[in-house]
Design an enzyme around this catalytic site. Structure first.
Site, mmCIF file in Angstrom:
data_model
loop_
_atom_site.group_PDB
_atom_site.id
_atom_site.type_symbol
_atom_site.label_atom_id
_atom_site.label_comp_id
_atom_site.label_asym_id
_atom_site.label_seq_id
_atom_site.Cartn_x
_atom_site.Cartn_y
_atom_site.Cartn_z
ATOM 1 C CG MET A 186 -16.831 -17.027 2.192
ATOM 2 S SD MET A 186 -16.036 -17.661 3.462
ATOM 3 C CE MET A 186 -16.965 -17.252 5.128
ATOM 4 C CG HIS A 187 -16.750 -11.571 -2.173
ATOM 5 N ND1 HIS A 187 -15.645 -12.446 -2.337
ATOM 6 C CD2 HIS A 187 -17.096 -11.518 -3.682
ATOM 7 C CE1 HIS A 187 -15.131 -12.959 -3.505
ATOM 8 N NE2 HIS A 187 -16.138 -12.547 -4.462
ATOM 9 C CB SER A 188 -22.399 -9.538 -2.253
ATOM 10 O OG SER A 188 -22.194 -8.229 -1.675
#
Ligand code: T46
Length: 132
Positions: A48-50
């Site tokens: 749940m991130h980049s």
């Protein structure tokens, strides 16, 4: 969206199997960090991130899991269940890992050392960063 998978050499004989990943040869970057996710509980979603600069290869070396990739325009779900295949996850890609099977081990080869400032952990901020 374009999904880049890498195939790794497998050396199997009567004793079992061995696979090899060499930096700049089997994958397109120098490996500066290795980490692995294991003992992931049922129903958990990780990631749940980049990342702004980090490139990574994800290999499920035992068991299976799913990876959802989102480039801000399209999403793809990839099942990782083969220790001879690696999924490339580059910059500007929101990732979520989920549905880990019992005993799943997700090995990650990373192009850089751990740096929390390289993460975008807010989805709206990710979408804005893609537009730039
Ligand atoms: C990614 C996906 C695939 C460290 O101290 N050093 C490290 O090298 C890493 C990867 C994490 N940590 C710490 C930071 C957090 O306190 O370990 C804790 C768990 O990390 P995080 O919540 O970021 O874990 P995931 O599974 O959500 O994401 C990880 C990677 O962080 C990320 O880069 O792309 O796996």
């Amino acid at each position: 969206m374009k999904i880049q998978m890498y195939d790794f050499q497998q050396h199997g004989d009567e004793r079992g199997h061995l696979s090899v990943i060499e930096q700049n040869k089997d994958i397109p970057f120098k490996i500066r960090r290795v980490y692995y996710l294991y003992d992931t509980k049922q129903g958990i979603v990780r990631g749940m991130h980049s990342h702004k600069e980090l490139e990574q290869i994800l290999v499920c070396v035992s068991g299976s899991c799913k990876v959802k990739l989102d480039d801000g325009r399209e999403t793809s779900v990839i099942v990782l269940d083969d220790p001879t295949k690696g999924l490339y996850v580059g910059v500007d890609t929101w990732r979520e890992m989920y549905e880990f099977s019992d005993g799943a081990v997700l090995l990650v080869l990373a192009s850089n050392l751990y740096d929390e400032t390289d993460y975008i952990r807010d989805y709206d901020a990710f979408k804005k960063s893609i537009k730039k």
